[in-house]
Design a protein around this motif. Structure first.
Motif, PDB file in Angstrom:
ATOM      1  N   TRP A 174      32.462  13.158  20.444  1.00  0.00           N
ATOM      2  CA  TRP A 174      31.714  11.963  20.820  1.00  0.00           C
ATOM      3  C   TRP A 174      31.463  10.978  19.686  1.00  0.00           C
ATOM      4  O   TRP A 174      31.187   9.811  19.938  1.00  0.00           O
ATOM      5  N   PHE A 175      31.529  11.442  18.458  1.00  0.00           N
ATOM      6  CA  PHE A 175      31.165  10.515  17.385  1.00  0.00           C
ATOM      7  C   PHE A 175      32.330  10.079  16.505  1.00  0.00           C
ATOM      8  O   PHE A 175      32.370   8.935  16.071  1.00  0.00           O
ATOM      9  N   LEU A 176      33.270  10.975  16.284  1.00  0.00           N
ATOM     10  CA  LEU A 176      34.394  10.550  15.451  1.00  0.00           C
ATOM     11  C   LEU A 176      35.207   9.393  16.060  1.00  0.00           C
ATOM     12  O   LEU A 176      35.693   8.537  15.325  1.00  0.00           O
ATOM     13  N   PRO A 177      35.352   9.341  17.378  1.00  0.00           N
ATOM     14  CA  PRO A 177      36.131   8.230  17.936  1.00  0.00           C
ATOM     15  C   PRO A 177      35.425   6.867  17.864  1.00  0.00           C
ATOM     16  O   PRO A 177      36.018   5.853  18.180  1.00  0.00           O
ATOM     17  N   ILE A 178      34.173   6.858  17.471  1.00  0.00           N
ATOM     18  CA  ILE A 178      33.442   5.581  17.451  1.00  0.00           C
ATOM     19  C   ILE A 178      33.841   4.757  16.225  1.00  0.00           C
ATOM     20  O   ILE A 178      33.977   5.297  15.138  1.00  0.00           O
ATOM     21  N   LYS A 179      34.028   3.454  16.440  1.00  0.00           N
ATOM     22  CA  LYS A 179      34.301   2.581  15.286  1.00  0.00           C
ATOM     23  C   LYS A 179      33.115   1.647  15.049  1.00  0.00           C
ATOM     24  O   LYS A 179      32.657   0.985  15.977  1.00  0.00           O
ATOM     25  N   PRO A 180      32.660   1.564  13.813  1.00  0.00           N
ATOM     26  CA  PRO A 180      31.617   0.582  13.526  1.00  0.00           C
ATOM     27  C   PRO A 180      32.281  -0.786  13.448  1.00  0.00           C
ATOM     28  O   PRO A 180      33.334  -0.921  12.837  1.00  0.00           O
ATOM     29  N   VAL A 181      31.716  -1.783  14.111  1.00  0.00           N
ATOM     30  CA  VAL A 181      32.390  -3.084  14.067  1.00  0.00           C
ATOM     31  C   VAL A 181      31.588  -4.198  13.395  1.00  0.00           C
ATOM     32  O   VAL A 181      32.165  -5.100  12.812  1.00  0.00           O
ATOM     33  N   LYS A 182      30.278  -4.120  13.460  1.00  0.00           N
ATOM     34  CA  LYS A 182      29.523  -5.246  12.923  1.00  0.00           C
ATOM     35  C   LYS A 182      28.122  -4.813  12.517  1.00  0.00           C
ATOM     36  O   LYS A 182      27.527  -3.949  13.137  1.00  0.00           O
ATOM     37  N   LEU A 183      27.631  -5.441  11.467  1.00  0.00           N
ATOM     38  CA  LEU A 183      26.226  -5.242  11.115  1.00  0.00           C
ATOM     39  C   LEU A 183      25.656  -6.603  10.785  1.00  0.00           C
ATOM     40  O   LEU A 183      26.039  -7.243   9.807  1.00  0.00           O
ATOM     41  N   LYS A 184      24.776  -7.077  11.660  1.00  0.00           N
ATOM     42  CA  LYS A 184      24.225  -8.407  11.449  1.00  0.00           C
ATOM     43  C   LYS A 184      22.801  -8.443  11.980  1.00  0.00           C
ATOM     44  O   LYS A 184      22.522  -7.901  13.039  1.00  0.00           O
ATOM     45  N   ASP A 185      21.909  -9.058  11.234  1.00  0.00           N
ATOM     46  CA  ASP A 185      20.496  -9.141  11.629  1.00  0.00           C
ATOM     47  C   ASP A 185      19.927  -7.759  11.954  1.00  0.00           C
ATOM     48  O   ASP A 185      19.182  -7.597  12.916  1.00  0.00           O
ATOM     49  N   ASN A 186      20.341  -6.789  11.178  1.00  0.00           N
ATOM     50  CA  ASN A 186      19.849  -5.424  11.403  1.00  0.00           C
ATOM     51  C   ASN A 186      20.304  -4.827  12.741  1.00  0.00           C
ATOM     52  O   ASN A 186      19.692  -3.901  13.258  1.00  0.00           O
TER      53      ASN A 186
END
Ligand code: ADP
Ligand code: MG
Length: 478
Positions: A28-40
């Motif tokens: 469940w977690f390895l396939p996740i991609k982080p895409v953006k970090l903005k305004d927390n």
């Protein structure tokens, strides 16, 4: 310097990994991609709607905690879901969905900050509210899906289930007090104990029901000692009408907690309040628990939960598929139920992995996919090969009905299949010769021994036969 989105997500993964088992982490977690970090706000991309729903349903508490640790209390999480694209171009269509307490729907993407104080289901209810004359409302910590309706009945659990039901319809008034449910792990103790609690709450809404794990209980007690309010702790527990304490074997060696539980137990019992306990062992085998407590555990009824037989395992899978609204062919269900035969939790885990695999790769769930998955995910866990399973493989291989192996037939090919089943059972299970004989056509141990010798001889002299044996061996170990 501020961390970037990848670094933040990597730190999150570290926390998550420490909190769940590796298989779930991988699924469940390895396939996740982080895409953006903005305004927390951290945006993560998940492979499908199903995936998103699964995360929201099962890991929301953990995700919230993790985000809080990483981004502080103002932190938020948003999902970006790769949608199936019917137009056929490969551009993933993404949509933002906030984490929320209620299931968010894709059509209604209202951003909501994560409320860190609400509904963290793993959090302990506050036992330090002094109960006045009026009953206070407490969080019972019951999981809705662990209901009687969702608990499949079989020979393996009939007594425990019906005792549980009796207790739920008449809490504190039956002779099943305490009701102690015991079994190995993953066989439904927790589920059944929740079912009792849920049933009581729906029939007697005025009753105060509390489910706690023994670990929670111990920690609360330790806190109360630290904060010097042990009396409040005891009073809180004394006003419960139905107390469900899960995994009481964890009380072993915790003498102070045992003392305080002893007092609470006596108070509740004297006042005809219902106590439900679960444990990995029957009272007689409990270690590290004071004799006076163990003897009280024996006052009511101790009922065990056994490993479900094949039909019940299939029924459990069907039930799960039905409630989740998912369709899978019977042969796949049968294969899963055959392959995983010692633990319902693992059985469900395999089904979940299978759903995840098919969701990730957009493949339909076929028998082949199931076999590959079992190969990858389940082989490493402690799957025990059973005599039933071996018989099934051998019979499938030679295309003969499984009943014939257990019949009196002396037809040559049946005898040979039976002998092979005996030979592999000797090789791959810890069963005694006598037990193997019993399960392969009600033969005695000498017959099994003879079968093993015959197979060994044939392997050495008959090349074709050796081929069969090698192939079967591979299939069995798969
Ligand atoms: P235990 O507490 O004995 O370790 P659990 O109650 O956590 O086991 O059960 C493990 C999983 O198997 C849960 O998801 C539970 O819902 C499921 N399960 C166990 N027995 C049954 C059953 N008879 N019918 C339906 N689901 C079951
Ligand atoms: Mg449990």
């Amino acid at each position: 310097m501020e961390k970037n989105v990848v670094e933040v997500w990597e730190d999150c993964l570290k926390i998550i990994k420490d909190n769940i088992n590796y298989q779930s982490f991988k699924t469940w977690f390895l396939p996740i991609k982080p895409v953006k970090l903005k305004d927390n706000i951290l945006t993560i991309q998940v492979p499908s709607q199903f995936f998103f729903e699964w995360l929201e349903e099962h890991y929301i508490g953990l995700l919230k905690k993790t985000i809080r640790k990483e981004l502080g209390t103002g932190g938020r999480l948003e999902y970006s879901i790769i949608m199936d694209n019917s137009e056929g171009d490969n551009e993933p269509y993404t949509i933002k969905v906030p984490t929320s307490e209620k299931k968010a729907t894709v059509n209604n993407p209202v951003a909501m900050p994560i409320d860190l104080n609400r509904g963290a289901s793993k959090e302990i209810p506050n036992p330090f509210i002094i109960p006045g004359l009026k009953k206070i409302k407490i969080n019972s910590q019951l999981i809705e899906s662990y209901s009687f309706d969702n608990f499949v009945e079989g020979d393996c659990n009939r007594l425990a289930r019906s005792a549980g039901f009796a207790v739920a319809t008449n809490p504190g008034k039956t002779s099943f007090n305490p009701l102690l449910l015991y079994s190995n792990t993953g066989l439904g103790k927790t589920h059944l104990s929740h079912a009792i609690g849920l049933e009581v709450k729906s029939t007697f809404p005025e009753k105060t029901v509390l489910y706690v794990t023994t670990d929670q209980f111990i920690n609360q007690f330790i806190d109360s000692v630290k904060n010097n309010n042990q009396n409040d702790f005891v009073h809180f527990y004394q006003m419960i009408d139905v107390l469900i304490l899960d995994d009481i074997h964890n009380l072993a060696g915790k003498e102070k907690t045992q003392d305080v539980f002893f007092n609470i137990f006596n108070h509740l019992h004297q006042n005809s309040k219902q106590i439900v306990l679960t444990s990995d062992k029957p009272p007689i085998e409990m270690k590290g628990i004071e004799a006076r407590l163990v003897s009280r555990f024996k006052w009511g009824l101790s009922a065990d939960l056994q490993v479900p037989d094949l039909e019940t395992r299939m029924a459990i899978l069907h039930k799960k598929l039905y409630t989740d609204g998912i369709e899978i062919s019977d042969e796949v269900v049968e294969y899963l139920a055959y392959s995983i035969n010692t633990n319902v939790r693992e059985l469900e885990g395999a089904l979940i992995s299978l759903l995840a695999q098919s969701s990730l790769n957009k493949k339909t769930i076929t028998l082949d996919l199931a076999k590959q998955m079992i190969d990858k995910f389940v082989k490493n866990t402690s799957r025990e090969i059973s005599i039933d399973y071996i018989q099934k493989i051998v019979c499938d291989y030679f295309n003969i009905p499984i009943e014939l192996i257990n019949s009196k037939t002396r037809k040559r090919e049946i005898v040979q299949a039976r002998q092979l089943a005996m030979y592999f059972s000797k090789k791959h299970t810890k069963s005694s010769l006598a037990n193997i004989g019993l399960h392969c056509g009600n033969k005695d141990h000498a017959t099994v021994l003879h079968a093993c010798r015959t197979v060994n001889n044939l392997v050495e002299t008959d090349k074709q036969f050796r081929g069969f044996v090698e192939e079967l061996d591979k299939k069995i170990k798969l």
